[in-house]
Motif scaffolding. Sequence first.
Motif, PDB file in Angstrom:
ATOM      1  N   SER A  50     -25.343 -62.495  42.006  1.00 27.43           N
ATOM      2  CA  SER A  50     -25.387 -61.864  40.696  1.00 27.43           C
ATOM      3  C   SER A  50     -24.831 -60.453  40.800  1.00 27.43           C
ATOM      4  O   SER A  50     -25.050 -59.749  41.787  1.00 27.43           O
ATOM      5  CB  SER A  50     -26.836 -61.830  40.201  1.00 27.43           C
ATOM      6  OG  SER A  50     -26.971 -60.855  39.211  1.00 27.43           O
ATOM      7  N   LEU A 390     -33.048 -63.625  32.477  1.00 23.96           N
ATOM      8  CA  LEU A 390     -31.613 -63.526  32.715  1.00 23.96           C
ATOM      9  C   LEU A 390     -31.187 -62.070  32.650  1.00 23.96           C
ATOM     10  O   LEU A 390     -31.765 -61.284  31.918  1.00 23.96           O
ATOM     11  CB  LEU A 390     -30.860 -64.342  31.655  1.00 23.96           C
ATOM     12  CG  LEU A 390     -31.176 -65.819  31.652  1.00 23.96           C
ATOM     13  CD1 LEU A 390     -30.459 -66.500  30.503  1.00 23.96           C
ATOM     14  CD2 LEU A 390     -30.761 -66.438  32.965  1.00 23.96           C
ATOM     15  N   HIS A 392     -29.458 -58.678  31.642  1.00 20.62           N
ATOM     16  CA  HIS A 392     -29.050 -58.060  30.371  1.00 20.62           C
ATOM     17  C   HIS A 392     -29.806 -58.590  29.158  1.00 20.62           C
ATOM     18  O   HIS A 392     -29.542 -58.152  28.046  1.00 20.62           O
ATOM     19  CB  HIS A 392     -27.540 -58.239  30.116  1.00 20.62           C
ATOM     20  CG  HIS A 392     -26.682 -57.804  31.254  1.00 20.62           C
ATOM     21  ND1 HIS A 392     -26.630 -56.504  31.681  1.00 20.62           N
ATOM     22  CD2 HIS A 392     -25.869 -58.500  32.090  1.00 20.62           C
ATOM     23  CE1 HIS A 392     -25.804 -56.416  32.703  1.00 20.62           C
ATOM     24  NE2 HIS A 392     -25.335 -57.617  32.985  1.00 20.62           N
ATOM     25  N   PHE A 393     -30.685 -59.543  29.351  1.00 17.12           N
ATOM     26  CA  PHE A 393     -31.409 -60.068  28.184  1.00 17.12           C
ATOM     27  C   PHE A 393     -32.617 -59.192  27.888  1.00 17.12           C
ATOM     28  O   PHE A 393     -33.600 -59.201  28.611  1.00 17.12           O
ATOM     29  CB  PHE A 393     -31.847 -61.512  28.420  1.00 17.12           C
ATOM     30  CG  PHE A 393     -30.824 -62.522  27.996  1.00 17.12           C
ATOM     31  CD1 PHE A 393     -29.591 -62.573  28.616  1.00 17.12           C
ATOM     32  CD2 PHE A 393     -31.083 -63.419  26.967  1.00 17.12           C
ATOM     33  CE1 PHE A 393     -28.635 -63.492  28.236  1.00 17.12           C
ATOM     34  CE2 PHE A 393     -30.132 -64.334  26.566  1.00 17.12           C
ATOM     35  CZ  PHE A 393     -28.900 -64.374  27.199  1.00 17.12           C
ATOM     36  N   GLN A 437     -21.115 -59.271  30.239  1.00 13.54           N
ATOM     37  CA  GLN A 437     -22.562 -59.348  30.462  1.00 13.54           C
ATOM     38  C   GLN A 437     -23.054 -60.772  30.269  1.00 13.54           C
ATOM     39  O   GLN A 437     -23.879 -61.273  31.032  1.00 13.54           O
ATOM     40  CB  GLN A 437     -23.293 -58.410  29.506  1.00 13.54           C
ATOM     41  CG  GLN A 437     -23.199 -56.962  29.905  1.00 13.54           C
ATOM     42  CD  GLN A 437     -23.845 -56.039  28.893  1.00 13.54           C
ATOM     43  OE1 GLN A 437     -23.910 -56.366  27.706  1.00 13.54           O
ATOM     44  NE2 GLN A 437     -24.303 -54.900  29.349  1.00 13.54           N
ATOM     45  N   ALA A 441     -24.971 -63.300  32.952  1.00 10.88           N
ATOM     46  CA  ALA A 441     -26.217 -64.025  32.668  1.00 10.88           C
ATOM     47  C   ALA A 441     -26.034 -65.517  32.911  1.00 10.88           C
ATOM     48  O   ALA A 441     -26.904 -66.185  33.492  1.00 10.88           O
ATOM     49  CB  ALA A 441     -26.655 -63.768  31.236  1.00 10.88           C
TER      50      ALA A 441
END
Lengths: 692, 237
Positions: A50, A390, A392-393, A437, A441
């Motif tokens: 990631s 996830l 950026h959530f 982004q 995710a």
Amino acid sequence: MSSTDYNYDEQGQFFPYFVITVTALVTVPVTISWLRPSKELESTASRIESNFKPEHADLIEGQRKKQKRRERRLKRALVSVGGWLVICWMAYLMAVTARTIPKIWDPYDVLGVSRSATEKQIKSHYRKLSVMLHPDKAREDPAKNITKETINDHWVEVTKAFKALTDEEIRNNYLQYGHPDGKQSFSIGIALPKWIVTEGHGKYVLLMYALALGVLLPYTVGRWWYGIQRITREKILVASAGKLFREYDNDHTDGAVVGVLSSGEEFNEVLNGHKADNGLSKLEQKVLADGTSLSGVLAKKERQKLDDLDESRRRKVLTLLWAYLGRIELDDENLNDEKYEVAPVALRLNEAYTAIALAYSNTKAVLSAYHTSQNLIQAMRPGASPLEQLPHFTPTVAAAAEAEKSRTHMSIQEFMRIPAEKRKARVVAPGFLSASQFEDAMTVASQLPVLHVERAFFKVVGERFVTPSSLVQFVLKCRFIPPGATNVPAVKSSDLEDIDPEEGDVAAITGRKDDKSGEKPIQPPLAHAPYFARNHAPRWHVFLADSKQGKIAVPPFSFSTFDKPIIDETGKPTFNVQTMKMQFGAPPQAGSYTFVMHMICDSYVGMDTKMEVTLKVEEASKAVEMGEEDEISEPDEDTIAGQMRTLKSGGVSRSSKPRKRVAQDDESSGSDTEGDVESESETDTETDTDEE
Amino acid sequence: MWPFDAVDWLTLSIPFAYLTILIGSLAVFSNLYRKRKAAKAASLEPWFPPHIQRNVYLSLLHMENPKVPDSILKAALLRRATEDIHRIVQIREAKQAMQVLLQRGSVGDDLWQRFQRAEKEIEEELRDVVNEANAFAPNWGQVIFQSASEMAQNQRIRDRLSDILSTAPAEKEWWEKRKAEIQSNFMKELDDDEKKKADAAASKPSAKAGSDDDAVIVESGGPAEKAAKGKKKKGKH
């Protein structure tokens, strides 16, 4: 101690040997344990790739490094380096110190023959030498410093040696004792330098003994003992365990468990001294302010609990925990750092809390404990949308992603089931996520290990029925299906069956060979937990609960490694069927029992599986129906009567067993829940009967 | 004097000094150890918080001037019994779990001691309550706990009920909001539709295709299409 019997090591030639032995005894094992790579799950697993860097990634990384420093085996390193230095020094001493043992005159050496030479060989060799070395024959050579005298001396030596060896007695003495005069008296030496026992030093030596036995030994033993006494099995302080037990309640919700965890004594180490109430008011303002992500979650009860706490340290700990779970920015370097520091401690305490909940065997409490573990690892407040795992959530993005305005949340799997275009349209928008982004995710989501149960059934090894009080195996066939995986192949029906081990294979039957000692077990990747300041290997807990009583029927079995590869070399999921087994005793009465099977991953939110399974226990008589005629009058082999009978009849009783097996083969219905039978056990028994 | 002159006092004193030091240090150690242990046991935290109901009852009982009426005392005793029921239930539930945990080494001995003390205390407390009850009315002691447990049960159910009911306003609010949202969405859709229609009608002369009606007809397809189109157009104009 008379000096005639023992002599001390005055020249210091044996002392190094003694020291080297003692040092090596300590140093070698210490070095091995220092250099051996850690076998813990956390250090051998792969990672989920990631690019996501959470806010304050440096602080979290700092916490990880701090933990590594703590784990670095500094003491062992020092001891082993010191030990090797001593060994080197001693080796040097040994090399430098001249051996002072007087060299014994050895006729074999002088003549240059081997010790195994016969008399004949010696004689012929002597004759050869005489041709070369006799003073009449040998030449003087001033260049090599060979004069008449040296030649003479050498020849005398050679003759002497020859005389000695041709004498039967002397030769035998040489061969047996290494000395021409026969057996020598031997002396015992003590490998200690003499200065240790000389007059005047004795008291210091005594003092050292006193220190070692009177102070050092009791101190180490005491430290070890009290160290053990302070720590429970779950590696938390006994005092913390007591507090957790006192605060435990069957009805605690996920949020209340967080409150309980804050009572741990471990936090005193994190927040020692003035840290205990530094910035508490600022912290409380931030966390309890309206409009934070927590305002909806912190129920009245939890808020009340926070207000009721008098002790400032505990209050700060609880507020920090809530700040961590709510991912609240605290605008203060130190507070943020502490926020990330309390979470791993809380997770450790939560393990102890889980053990307590399991002792009460209350389903709801155990579930709350497991959910708290998930929340702590993922830094999510209770009841948050699983989508927030996830990258950026944020809560707003998650709400937009869910779109349907229901009160229950959507899991990652459900979200990934939405067609890709629609999914993207929901969250990629100004104010929500950028395209890159979103990509981040999605890459993380497609790597998460979601365990999907394909089949669950009960069986007894080698039997067709589950009989009362037998040892039942609960077999789970699962596959790792990452969220959003397309073209998942259908499961082969052969993969869903469980093959019985060979009849004679006791280790496999008793479950001791489950790990397949030769093969390396397969580990799923470490949990994707960007906010959690430790590496954590995901574990799956499986337990059976009685839904009517709300109690746990079969305590959890934990699985952290699997038997088949999860991803292939290219990083694609293999969709292999994994087998998980748990053993327990069947109920003593026949009947059908319905359990609720819970499978919970301790690291990810929203991936729990819950399903009903039915255990059918048949009457014992049904399993042996046909064999009854033989069986009926025969006492059990375990009883005394049975043993007497076996002795008398000379093992006739054994003959009834194969018959019983035949009877079983004739039975038609299956033992497990889904009604199909393991064909393998059938073949096994058939081959057996053929042999008889 | 013969025996005393012959004795080397200094040398003789050494073994005695040794014995004195040895025995003395052991005695001091054991003394300190016991004291510390006793102090530790005494300082163990009690399992339960102070028993308020019992304190209330006892203060009422000992009030002299004016004397408290019996009915109030009885009520206070019942309250005390209710609290005892809470405690005994807690102890009973915890006992098995505690034994399991102690065996596995998940909790310390201190906790077990505290627990046992609490158990004994609650037994004494129950006996005391029974005696008190019998003093008020013969044989009341046999049923007082029955009534108390019913009271406790009732209280628990009420608490849970109020808990559940307290969530109602929030749920209602959420649902109202949701309903309003749905309604407004629906209305908006309707408005949009009408607007579209109006737009379509306004733009009809210029645009040949694109209106909803056209699309429907095209979908139905077939040979009748052209005729129908023509008819419709005619009808509209």
